[in-house]
Design an enzyme around this catalytic site. Structure first.
Site, short mmCIF file in Angstrom:
data_model
loop_
_atom_site.label_atom_id
_atom_site.label_comp_id
_atom_site.label_asym_id
_atom_site.label_seq_id
_atom_site.Cartn_x
_atom_site.Cartn_y
_atom_site.Cartn_z
N ARG A 402 0.82 -1.31 -0.06
CA ARG A 402 -0.16 -0.06 -0.03
C ARG A 402 0.88 1.36 -0.08
O ARG A 402 2.01 1.02 0.53
CB ARG A 402 -0.79 -0.13 1.37
CG ARG A 402 -1.92 0.95 1.10
CD ARG A 402 -2.51 1.33 2.37
NE ARG A 402 -3.43 2.46 2.26
CZ ARG A 402 -4.14 3.18 3.46
NH1 ARG A 402 -3.74 2.68 4.57
NH2 ARG A 402 -4.77 3.93 3.45
N HIS A 403 0.40 2.38 -0.50
CA HIS A 403 1.18 3.38 -0.61
C HIS A 403 1.27 4.17 0.66
O HIS A 403 0.88 3.77 1.89
CB HIS A 403 0.41 4.63 -1.44
CG HIS A 403 -0.84 4.89 -1.15
ND1 HIS A 403 -1.15 5.68 -0.02
CD2 HIS A 403 -2.14 4.28 -1.69
CE1 HIS A 403 -2.49 5.61 0.32
NE2 HIS A 403 -3.14 4.94 -0.75
N HIS A 588 -3.20 0.44 -3.63
CA HIS A 588 -3.94 0.87 -2.42
C HIS A 588 -4.06 -0.40 -1.54
O HIS A 588 -3.86 -1.34 -1.61
CB HIS A 588 -5.18 1.39 -3.05
CG HIS A 588 -5.17 2.42 -4.05
ND1 HIS A 588 -5.01 3.81 -3.64
CD2 HIS A 588 -5.07 2.27 -5.40
CE1 HIS A 588 -4.60 4.26 -5.07
NE2 HIS A 588 -4.82 3.54 -5.93
#
Length: 656
Positions: A402-403, A588
């Protein structure tokens, strides 16, 4: 042996070269160090480099025991590596967290092959040769899989090794004991316990005034190795509270003995004077206020004898520094308890499996035995071993991350208004706002639905990239969602891996967030690959995405979303079928589920369960999948790094 096989061996099997005694000893003697102290320094640092030995000697310039003929104690362990070791280390952490520390936590996971024994410093190279000979002797018969059987009692929990594999391991222990006793020049007929003599000598030096000490004392040691021939075991927990037995057993059942493992025989040493001492680790720097106090630097290890603490005031301890060999008082609140094996020195290893992870090498580096590995000779390997090696080298992995933290996650949807002047220029009202915003051809308002990383998000990404560098993984490709925060995260990870110029980021719209979760009813306006490249991002402008941006649907259904992710993953993985290594996907939180389940052959999760799961995924959360070609499937395994955990930090107004 075929030429291709010989070349394959050459890549992974490099014998120890340039490490003979003279090559390390001569530079130390040239610097003016006496022979006996130079040999002691080499033994205390594992005979790795001249620089380490020289630094050790400089640190021990005021060590009162520097001239004492006190040899190291050595032991040989069979240590697991790879996925099995990761599971064991996870058990170590969880058992300590849930059931407090027990005796097993003092040492790393291992099978003991011989008891600790002494060896004179000048004969240490003989032990290395004994390890090599013993390893070569059992290499052909060493089991490809070592079966582990869980055994539990009221005070012990561990794996037992039985049958034929146990016999081969015992043969290794016996061979090493025999070779070490011969090569290290055993001198029979010397009665008594040499370890006890050395400990008594050390106590004598502490009590005797320096003017009356006799540095000319000579203590010769026989190298007598006692192999472990009884029940071979790998201890999980020892001397724990009885009411913790059930919890420990439940944690142990999560360790599947079938996990792939590369077994390594490792030679360790310790300072015999401090065997029964407590070990403390310095957390902070401390400068002595009095002459009888120790200097502490963060990371220093201090040996403390519990029976000698009566002279110390409350809150203080008396100990000996491992780094300097000096003795003195120290503040206890500057330290924490450490494990016994933290102060052990690793010398040489002999690896029995050919399943060597070539991805662990840094780009541009070659494995030349810099860590003291003693690999078996190429001719000793079998054809089946070559096939196993080829299977490991060609293994593919997918790391989905995930970012990092996004700026609107902290400052809300109206974050852009908080950092804009009246004339529309950007300024930084809080340190967690980004230093600047990249230029984009469309309106600045497009940042509202496509926000960048916060400063903490950049830090998270770099920290994860540094951890991936330390883990030794080798990236072969990087794919990112078109969201700016994902491309930024991928860029910072690549920068820490020193690959930002070698690997281009492929922007893949097919792995974007479930569009139904977007605040706006329309899709965000993303920066194009050309705009990203102009802004300094090394993106692949020639990449043809599996799912074009124009095909994204606003407010898509859950079924449409999971189908999109499945299609994208099939093309991403299929794009490099013969390329080994790790494919990094930065997307995400939802991607950790929707992009891995298709690989694992699992059906989509229930929509409600999916939403609940995604809410719990933190910034830089990761899932790691490895391909098992032998079984024709992908498996979910431990990620190479763990997630960063941190607390919140509220705004502060100095006027208040």
């Amino acid at each position: 042996m075929a030429a291709a096989e010989t070349q394959l061996y050459a890549k992974v099997s490099n014998k120890l070269k340039g490490r003979s005694t003279p090559s390390l000893l001569d530079p130390l003697l040239a610097k003016g160090f006496p022979l006996h102290t130079a040999l002691k320094a080499l033994a205390a640092t594992g005979r790795k480099t001249v620089e380490e030995a020289s630094d050790w000697l400089h640190c021990h310039a005021n060590d009162p025991s520097l001239d004492d003929p006190i040899p190291q104690e050595y032991a040989l362990f069979l240590c697991p590596t790879g996925p099995l070791l990761e599971k064991l280390q996870e058990f170590w952490r969880e058992s300590k967290r849930q059931c407090a520390k027990n005796r097993a936590h003092e040492v790393f996971p291992h099978v003991t092959l011989c008891d600790f024994f002494t060896c004179e410093d000048q004969k240490l190279e003989c032990l290395y040769e004994a390890l090599r000979r013993a390893g070569d002797r059992v290499l052909g018969s060493f089991p490809a899989v070592v079966p582990l059987v869980l055994h539990s009692s009221i005070s012990y929990l561990g794996f037992f090794i039985n049958d034929r594999p146990a016999d081969v391991i015992r043969e290794l222990a016996l061979a090493f004991a025999a070779e070490a006793s011969v090569l290290a020049g055993r001198q029979p007929g010397r009665p008594g316990d040499p370890g006890l003599v050395v400990r008594l000598l050390y106590q004598w030096r502490l009590l005797m005034p320096s003017s009356k000490r006799q540095p000319s004392l000579v203590l010769r040691q026989d190298c007598t190795v006692k192999p472990c021939t009884k029940q071979l075991h790998l201890t999980l927990a020892h001397k724990f509270y009885p009411h913790h037995q059930r919890t420990l057993e439940q944690l142990a059942r999560a360790i599947h003995p079938g996990h792939s493992c590369q077994w390594t025989a490792a030679l360790y040493s310790r300072d015999m004077r401090f065997v029964h001492y407590q070990t403390l680790k310095a957390l902070f720097q401390y400068k002595p206020q009095n002459v009888d106090e120790l200097t502490l630097s963060p990371g220093d290890y201090i040996f403390v004898d519990p029976t000698q603490q009566e002279e110390a005031s409350e809150g203080w301890a008396i100990g000996t520094s491992q780094r300097t060999g000096c003795w003195g008082f120290l503040p206890e609140n500057y330290t924490e308890r450490a494990s016994e094996s933290d102060t052990w020195v690793k010398h040489r290893t002999y690896t029995f499996s050919v399943a060597i992870d070539l991805n662990s090498r840094k780009d541009g580096e070659a494995s030349s035995g810099q860590n003291g590995d003693l690999h078996p000779s190429p001719m000793a390997r079998s054809i089946s071993s070559v096939q196993a090696l080829q299977a490991t080298i060609s293994r593919r992995s997918v790391l989905v991350a995930r970012h990092g933290e996004r700026v609107d996650q902290i400052f809300g949807k109206l974050w852009l208004q908080q950092c804009s002047t009246v004339d529309g220029k950007y300024y930084r009202p809080d340190l967690n706002f980004p230093r600047s915003l990249p230029r984009r051809g469309s309106s600045v308002k497009d940042f509202e639905n496509d926000p960048p990383l916060s400063s903490c998000g950049v830090f998270q990404s770099r920290l994860a990239g540094g951890a991936l560098l330390d883990s030794g993984i080798r990236l072969t490709a990087v794919f990112a969602s078109p969201a700016l925060r994902c491309v930024q995260t991928a860029r910072h990870i690549l920068e820490e891996l020193k690959l930002e110029k070698r690997i281009k980021i492929k922007v893949e719209p097919g792995i974007f967030e479930w569009t139904r979760w977007e605040a706006s009813k329309t899709l965000p306006t993303f920066m194009t690959p050309a705009e990203l490249k102009e802004a300094g991002f090394n993106v692949d402008t020639d990449y043809r995405p599996a799912f074009p941006l124009c095909s994204l649907l606003p407010s898509e259904s859950y079924e449409e979303y999971v189908k999109r992710c499945s299609t994208s993953m099939a093309q991403i993985v299929g794009a490099c079928p013969q390329d080994p290594g790790v494919i990094l996907i930065v997307s995400h939180g939802s991607a950790l589920d929707s992009c891995t389940r298709p690989l694992l052959g699992l059906p989509p999760r229930d929509c409600g369960d999916f939403a609940q799961l995604v809410r719990k995924i933190p910034s830089l959360g990761m899932c790691f999948c490895e391909e098992n070609r032998a079984e024709g499937k992908w498996e979910l395994v431990n990620p190479p790094v763990r997630t960063l955990t941190h607390g919140s930090n509220s705004a502060f107004n100095w006027r208040n």
